[in-house]
Motif scaffolding. Structure first.
Motif: not given
Ligand code: FAD
Length: 519
Positions: A236, A248-252, A351, A354, A357, A386, A388
């Motif tokens: 990460k 990253t995946t944007v699967l969130s 979106w 991370h 954010r 996403d 949550d």
């Molecule tokens: P990837 O890096 O591809 O990760 C795969 C999955 O892992 C994600 O889809 C998610 O389900 C989980 N994940 C990844 N990073 C985190 C993390 N730090 N905490 C918890 N789960 C994680 N994520 C949300 O889903 N909903 C929110 O409301 C949310 N609010 C956030 C607020 C702040 C201030 C910050 C710093 C982070 C927040 N995140 C939140 C966590 C994280 O930023 C996102 O989950 C992530 O960026 C989603 O992109 P991705 O699916 O490409 O992540």
């Protein structure tokens, strides 16, 4: 006995790995798949237009999949505790199934609905499938307290063993004796509303980059899982906050709405890892899913988790109330192009990465504007696809150095941080086209550009683009001192100060324990 069942889709908007739906189908002669538009959850303060579009897309996809099984989705509106009892009577329901949901609002709602169902002789079955583990079990394994460090969570997960394997979606065979009675009036009575019917302003909508729905979720998962090397080397911190397409995946969003089962995600990763050298938690993709588990567990075990007051693990900080600063941050008018570009991407696309954010959350809170993380949490809740409850609150506490993370003296620079991965400022040029003609030397700090360069770029700072809202170098040092004071005031018993201090078991856990055991 054969049953007439309502399966209540709340978060788990999918057919795969849906154990509560499978429980509904057992000895079932009539199935009513229901989604409730609940004014408490589905209102414009909580759900921005991008998120609405995602939800409606996910519901359409779900209805499409149900139709393939000769069933339909019934969308109803109102408070679940009002709507469901009426439907129990109308359809002569004998069983209600739903997915276990640990948000405080959902726990209360589901407990009310369960009592109302039982009073009417309706059997209630709920199952865990929104998280990798039954997180109550994690808390139990940790002596009734949520683990406050990731290492602790990881150790407990290890003792429990791998998450349960996902179960397949129901097939025509599972549905052969099941009917969904739907009338010709179905669309009118129970159809999925359009955004326009919901009275929403669709003008701000851009391209649908992340369409909602289970099919799209599984397609995207498949695509990522084909990239063996990328998955196995994923770390990460090495991904970029400001790449032009997501790093990253944007699967969130799909995981948040339950279009994708987190257990399916986990086990698909396990398959990709098998026989290959791969990265490990906390930085790997498995590690990301464990972060999710970590914050979910904390959110269940810590009362008032989404607030500073009454939250026993959160440092109490004298945040300022400054509506002008908050509006400037929210509306991408801080005068720091990196911050404003991120906030623009958030509003337009729903979106952001991370680390992006991280940058804007630190800027709003302890870094620059000294505004409460609760305010940032509200903006994210509305604008993020996403959004949550648990992850938003947990990560905001982390970034504001209020809980979990305590190195408050490490502050992100709104200038230098973005440059590390995007020297030329292409990301800023994409989201703030007003600045696109600035040379790379000034794109992160346009106010430093000589007047002639600003003129040549067609953008005068102070007229076309704002001056920096604060002077980062000065204010961040002041804020570190304010944070130091807040830390000094923390009581010695504060669990976040002295690790391992025993806390009274949180009341929410007691409440859950009184409930029937989760199946
Ligand atoms: P990837 O890096 O591809 O990760 C795969 C999955 O892992 C994600 O889809 C998610 O389900 C989980 N994940 C990844 N990073 C985190 C993390 N730090 N905490 C918890 N789960 C994680 N994520 C949300 O889903 N909903 C929110 O409301 C949310 N609010 C956030 C607020 C702040 C201030 C910050 C710093 C982070 C927040 N995140 C939140 C966590 C994280 O930023 C996102 O989950 C992530 O960026 C989603 O992109 P991705 O699916 O490409 O992540």
């Amino acid at each position: 006995m054969t049953h007439t069942c309502i399966h209540w889709f709340s978060k788990g908007l999918r057919l795969h790995d849906n154990p509560a739906l499978m429980a509904a189908l057992k000895d079932c002669k009539q199935l009513y798949p229901v989604f409730i538009l609940d004014p408490y959850l589905h209102n414009n303060a909580c759900v921005g237009i991008n998120r609405w579009r995602f939800l409606i897309g996910a519901l359409k996809d779900l209805d499409g999949s149900l139709r393939k099984l000769n069933s339909r989705l019934f969308v109803v509106r109102g408070k679940p505790e009002d709507v469901l009892p009426k439907l129990f009577t109308k359809w002569k329901v004998t069983r209600l199934t739903y997915e276990y949901d640990t948000e405080p609002y959902s726990l209360q709602r589901d407990s009310k609905v369960t009592s109302l169902a039982k009073e009417r002789g309706v059997e209630v079955i709920y199952k865990v499938s929104h998280t990798l583990y039954n997180i109550e079990r994690i808390i139990e394994e940790n002596n009734g307290k949520p683990p406050l460090t990731y290492t602790k969570l990881q150790a407990i997960a290890k003792t429990i063993g791998p998450p349960k394997r996902p179960i397949p979606a129901p097939t025509m065979d599972d549905m052969k004796d099941v009917k969904t009675p739907s009338s010709e009036n179905h669309e009118k009575e129970y159809g999925i509303p359009t955004l326009e019917e919901l009275g929403l302003d669709t003008a701000p909508l851009g391209e649908d980059l992340f369409p909602g729905g289970e099919q799209e979720a599984l397609r995207r998962l498949d695509e990522h899982m084909k990239r063996t090397k990328w998955v196995c080397t994923f770390e990460k911190p090495q991904t970029s906050p400001n790449s032009l397409s997501p790093s990253t995946t944007v699967l969130s969003p799909y995981v948040t709405f339950g279009c994708l089962s987190v257990r399916t995600f986990w086990w698909r990763l396990t398959e990709v890892y098998r026989g290959n050298k791969h990265s490990d938690p906390p930085v790997s993709l498995h590690g990301q899913l464990l972060w999710r588990e970590f914050f979910y567990t904390a959110s269940l075990g810590i009362p008032s988790f989404n607030k500073m007051e009454g939250n026993s693990v959160c440092t109490q900080v004298d945040w300022d109330t400054n509506p002008d600063y908050l509006a400037a941050w929210r509306e991408a008018r801080t005068g720091y192009p990196f911050i404003d570009a991120i906030m623009t991407q958030l509003r337009q696309e729903g979106w952001i990465h991370h680390l992006a954010r991280h940058a804007v959350a630190c800027f709003l809170t302890r870094g620059d504007l000294w505004i409460s993380w609760e305010e940032g949490q509200k903006v994210f809740e509305q604008l993020l696809l996403d959004g949550d409850w648990a992850l938003n609150a947990g990560n905001w506490q982390w970034l504001s150095a209020s809980t979990f993370f305590h190195q408050y003296f490490r502050v992100y620079s709104p200038v230098a941080f973005g440059k590390k991965t995007d020297k030329n400022g292409d990301y800023i040029r994409k989201y703030l086209p007003l600045l696109k003609k600035f040379p790379a030397e000034y794109i992160y700090e346009p106010w430093k550009a000589p007047r002639s360069i600003q003129q040549a770029a067609g953008c005068i700072v102070g007229k076309d683009y704002p001056h920096p809202i604060v002077q980062h170098e000065v204010i961040s040092k002041k804020n570190i001192q304010r944070m130091k004071l807040a830390y000094a005031k923390r009581s010695p018993e504060s669990p976040s100060k002295s690790k391992g201090v025993k806390r009274k078991a949180p009341s929410i856990i007691e409440m859950i324990k009184k409930k029937a055991k989760v199946k």
